[in-house]
Design a protein around this motif. Structure first.
Motif, short mmCIF file in Angstrom:
data_model
loop_
_atom_site.label_atom_id
_atom_site.label_comp_id
_atom_site.label_asym_id
_atom_site.label_seq_id
_atom_site.Cartn_x
_atom_site.Cartn_y
_atom_site.Cartn_z
N ILE A 2 18.21 -19.06 -3.50
CA ILE A 2 18.71 -20.34 -3.99
C ILE A 2 17.89 -21.49 -3.41
CG2 ILE A 2 20.70 -21.91 -3.91
CD1 ILE A 2 22.50 -19.47 -4.15
N ILE A 3 17.52 -21.38 -2.13
CA ILE A 3 16.69 -22.41 -1.51
C ILE A 3 15.36 -22.53 -2.25
CG2 ILE A 3 15.36 -22.98 0.56
CD1 ILE A 3 17.67 -21.83 2.20
N GLN A 4 14.78 -21.39 -2.63
CA GLN A 4 13.51 -21.40 -3.35
C GLN A 4 13.68 -22.06 -4.72
OE1 GLN A 4 10.46 -20.55 -2.03
NE2 GLN A 4 9.85 -21.65 -3.87
N ILE A 5 14.79 -21.79 -5.39
CA ILE A 5 15.07 -22.44 -6.67
C ILE A 5 15.17 -23.94 -6.48
CG2 ILE A 5 16.82 -22.72 -8.49
CD1 ILE A 5 17.50 -19.74 -8.11
N ALA A 6 15.84 -24.36 -5.40
CA ALA A 6 15.99 -25.78 -5.11
C ALA A 6 14.62 -26.42 -4.87
CB ALA A 6 16.90 -25.98 -3.90
N ARG A 7 13.76 -25.72 -4.12
CA ARG A 7 12.42 -26.26 -3.86
C ARG A 7 11.62 -26.42 -5.15
NH1 ARG A 7 11.77 -22.64 1.04
NH2 ARG A 7 12.17 -23.96 2.85
N ASN A 8 11.73 -25.43 -6.03
CA ASN A 8 11.01 -25.50 -7.31
C ASN A 8 11.51 -26.66 -8.15
OD1 ASN A 8 9.54 -23.22 -6.61
ND2 ASN A 8 10.91 -21.80 -7.68
N LEU A 9 12.82 -26.87 -8.16
CA LEU A 9 13.38 -27.99 -8.92
C LEU A 9 12.94 -29.33 -8.32
CD1 LEU A 9 17.02 -26.68 -9.56
CD2 LEU A 9 15.19 -26.94 -11.26
N ALA A 10 12.83 -29.36 -6.98
CA ALA A 10 12.40 -30.59 -6.32
C ALA A 10 10.93 -30.89 -6.63
CB ALA A 10 12.60 -30.46 -4.82
N LYS A 11 10.10 -29.84 -6.67
CA LYS A 11 8.68 -30.04 -6.99
C LYS A 11 8.51 -30.57 -8.41
CE LYS A 11 6.86 -26.55 -3.79
NZ LYS A 11 6.23 -25.21 -3.67
N ASP A 12 9.40 -30.13 -9.30
CA ASP A 12 9.35 -30.60 -10.69
C ASP A 12 9.95 -31.99 -10.85
OD1 ASP A 12 8.26 -28.17 -11.34
OD2 ASP A 12 10.13 -27.29 -12.06
N GLY A 13 10.56 -32.51 -9.78
CA GLY A 13 11.20 -33.82 -9.86
C GLY A 13 12.58 -33.79 -10.48
N THR A 14 13.13 -32.57 -10.68
CA THR A 14 14.45 -32.45 -11.31
C THR A 14 15.57 -32.85 -10.35
OG1 THR A 14 13.58 -30.60 -12.61
CG2 THR A 14 15.97 -30.88 -12.57
N ILE A 15 15.42 -32.49 -9.07
CA ILE A 15 16.38 -32.90 -8.05
C ILE A 15 15.61 -33.47 -6.87
CG2 ILE A 15 18.09 -31.16 -8.72
CD1 ILE A 15 17.27 -29.50 -6.30
N ASN A 16 16.31 -34.15 -6.00
CA ASN A 16 15.68 -34.76 -4.83
C ASN A 16 16.24 -34.15 -3.57
OD1 ASN A 16 14.39 -36.42 -3.00
ND2 ASN A 16 15.83 -38.12 -3.28
N LEU A 17 15.38 -33.44 -2.82
CA LEU A 17 15.80 -32.81 -1.57
C LEU A 17 15.56 -33.70 -0.38
CD1 LEU A 17 14.57 -29.13 -1.99
CD2 LEU A 17 16.87 -30.02 -2.29
N GLY A 18 14.99 -34.87 -0.58
CA GLY A 18 14.67 -35.76 0.53
C GLY A 18 15.92 -36.25 1.22
N ALA A 19 15.73 -36.68 2.49
CA ALA A 19 16.85 -37.18 3.27
C ALA A 19 16.97 -38.69 3.21
CB ALA A 19 16.69 -36.76 4.74
N GLY A 20 16.25 -39.30 2.24
CA GLY A 20 16.36 -40.73 2.10
C GLY A 20 15.49 -41.52 3.07
N ASP A 21 14.53 -40.87 3.71
CA ASP A 21 13.72 -41.56 4.70
C ASP A 21 12.29 -41.79 4.23
OD1 ASP A 21 12.95 -38.96 4.73
OD2 ASP A 21 12.82 -38.76 6.91
N ASP A 22 12.08 -41.78 2.90
CA ASP A 22 10.74 -42.00 2.39
C ASP A 22 10.28 -43.40 2.74
OD1 ASP A 22 10.12 -39.55 0.85
OD2 ASP A 22 11.90 -40.10 -0.28
N ASP A 23 8.96 -43.58 2.85
CA ASP A 23 8.40 -44.88 3.16
C ASP A 23 8.28 -45.69 1.87
OD1 ASP A 23 7.98 -44.12 5.85
OD2 ASP A 23 6.20 -42.99 5.19
N TYR A 24 8.44 -47.00 2.00
CA TYR A 24 8.32 -47.89 0.84
C TYR A 24 7.29 -48.96 1.14
CZ TYR A 24 12.67 -45.80 -0.86
OH TYR A 24 13.62 -44.93 -1.29
N VAL A 25 6.57 -49.39 0.09
CA VAL A 25 5.60 -50.46 0.24
C VAL A 25 5.82 -51.48 -0.85
CG1 VAL A 25 3.86 -49.02 1.35
CG2 VAL A 25 3.89 -49.16 -1.13
#
Length: 343
Positions: free
Chosen positions: A320-343
Motif C-alpha cells: 500500500i505504501i508503494q501504491i501511495a508513492r506511485n500516486l504521489a509521483k503522478d501528482g494524484t495525492i500529496n504525501l508531503g508534510a506541508g513543509d515545502d519551500d516557497y518563493v
C-alpha cells in the motif's frame, strides 16, 4: 479603589524558575548541572520572565511544589554515587570496585557531550572542512532535529555522501569517540577533552533509520535534491532510507480526499490484510473514507481471516505504501508534510 490583580498562571517551566530564584547561587548551580542543555536554556529564559513575581504568586508556587512532592514516591535521582559510597563504606575500596563493576548498568549511549551545548551553525562551521566521515559521525550523534539543520548548513555537494555514510555507520570504537571529543574540545576552546573518558565498548551510531530521521527534519527541497543523488550512489541504502522515512501510519496524515483516492486504488484483500496490523482508531480513519457497505465488507473479511502472520501484514502494508508513492509521483495525492519551500 481598584481590585488587586489576580495571581498569574505559571507554566511548569516558570514554576521551576520561581523556585530557582529562591535558591542560593550554589544550590541553583548544583541543580543546573543536572539538566541537559535545552533544559538549561528554557529554564534560564523563564527565570528572566518571572523576575517580577509577587509574594502571593511565590506562595502559590511553593504550595504547588509541596503538593507534588508529597505525591511522589519513586526514587528518581541518580543512584550511582549513593550506591558507590555505601558499598565502599561497607566493603572497602577494592571489594566495592569489584562488586560495582559487576552490577553497574552499562550506559545506553556514549554521547559527545559538548555538542549538546552548541547550536547548529556552530557545529556546521566546525565541520565545514572536515572529512565526510567525521561529519557523519558527529551528525549521527546529534538529536535528529539538530542533525538535519547541520546537514543543510554544510555544502550541498557533500550532503548525499554524508547521509550515505550515516546510513552505513556501525560500531564506532572508543578511541574514535575519544578522538572526536578531543577535536571538538580543541575547536571550541574546551581543553583536551570533555571528561568522562571513553566507553569500554564500541558505540553504535547511524543506520538507515537514523539517516531517515535526519532527512525528515530537513526541508522538502533538501530531500528532493539529496535522494536522487543518493539513489545513484547506493540504491539499496537509498531504498532503506526511503522506507524508514515513510511508514504505514503516515498514510493517516493524508486528508480525506487523498486517503479516499488511495483506498480506491487498493484491492480489498490487500487492505484487509494491512488493517489487521493497526489499532481501531486507524482502521476507522481509513474505512471512514469508504462507503458503509464497502467498509463493512472489509471488516467481515478481517474477522473471517482470524490471526495472521506479522510478515503477511507488513507485506500488505508495504504494498500500500508503494501504491501511495506511485500516486504521489503522478501528482494524484500529496504525501508531503506541508513543509515545502516557497518563493
Amino acid at each position: 479603589m481598584s481590585e488587586a490583580a489576580a495571581p498569574r498562571t505559571f507554566t511548569g517551566v516558570e514554576r521551576a524558575a520561581v523556585l530557582m530564584m529562591l535558591f542560593g547561587e550554589e544550590e541553583a548551580a548544583a541543580i543546573l548541572q543536572k539538566l541537559d542543555p535545552e533544559e538549561v536554556r528554557k529554564l534560564g529564559s523563564a527565570m528572566f520572565a518571572v523576575a517580577d513575581v509577587s509574594e502571593e504568586e511565590v506562595e502559590l508556587v511553593l504550595d504547588d511544589f509541596v503538593g507534588k512532592a508529597r505525591e511522589r514516591t519513586g526514587i528518581t535521582f541518580n543512584p550511582g554515587p549513593k550506591v558507590e559510597a555505601v558499598m565502599t563504606r561497607a566493603l572497602g575500596r577494592d571489594k566495592a570496585e569489584s562488586v560495582l563493576a559487576q552490577i553497574t548498568p552499562a550506559e545506553a549511549v556514549c554521547e559527545i557531550d559538548l555538542l549538546d551545548w552548541l547550536d547548529a551553525k556552530e557545529i556546521a562551521a566546525m565541520l565545514d572542512k572536515e572529512h565526510p566521515q567525521i561529519c557523519a559521525i558527529m551528525i549521527a550523534n546529534l538529536d535528529p532535529a539538530v542533525g538535519s539543520q547541520v546537514l543543510e548548513l554544510l555544502p550541498e555537494i557533500v550532503q548525499p555522501d554524508i547521509l550515505h555514510r550515516i546510513a552505513r555507520l556501525g560500531p564506532i570504537t572508543p578511541d574514535a569517540v575519544e578522538t572526536l571529543r578531543t577535536l571538538i574540545a580543541t575547536r571550541t576552546g574546551g581543553g583536551s577533552g570533555t571528561g568522562g573518558g571513553a566507553s569500554s565498548t564500541a558505540l553504535q551510531l547511524g543506520g538507515a533509520r537514523e539517516a531517515a530521521k535526519i532527512l525528515q527534519g530537513a526541508r522538502k527541497s533538501t530531500e528532493q535534491r539529496v535522494m536522487p543523488k543518493l539513489l545513484k550512489m547506493d540504491r539499496d541504502i537509498a531504498r532503506q532510507i526511503e522506507e524508514a522515512m515513510f511508514v504505514f501510519d503516515n498514510l493517516l496524515e493524508l486528508d480525506d480526499k487523498g486517503l479516499g483516492t488511495l483506498i480506491r486504488n487498493i484491492d480489498g484483500d490487500t487492505l484487509a490484510r494491512a488493517l489487521k496490523g493497526v489499532d481501531e482508531a486507524a482502521r476507522n480513519r481509513m474505512l471512514g473514507c469508504m462507503s458503509a457497505r464497502a467498509a463493512a465488507g472489509i471488516r467481515d473479511d478481517m474477522e473471517a481471516r482470524g490471526p495472521m502472520k506479522l510478515s503477511e501484514v507488513l507485506e500488505a502494508q508495504k504494498a500500500i505504501i508503494q501504491i501511495a508513492r506511485n500516486l504521489a509521483k503522478d501528482g494524484t495525492i500529496n504525501l508531503g508534510a506541508g513543509d515545502d519551500d516557497y518563493v
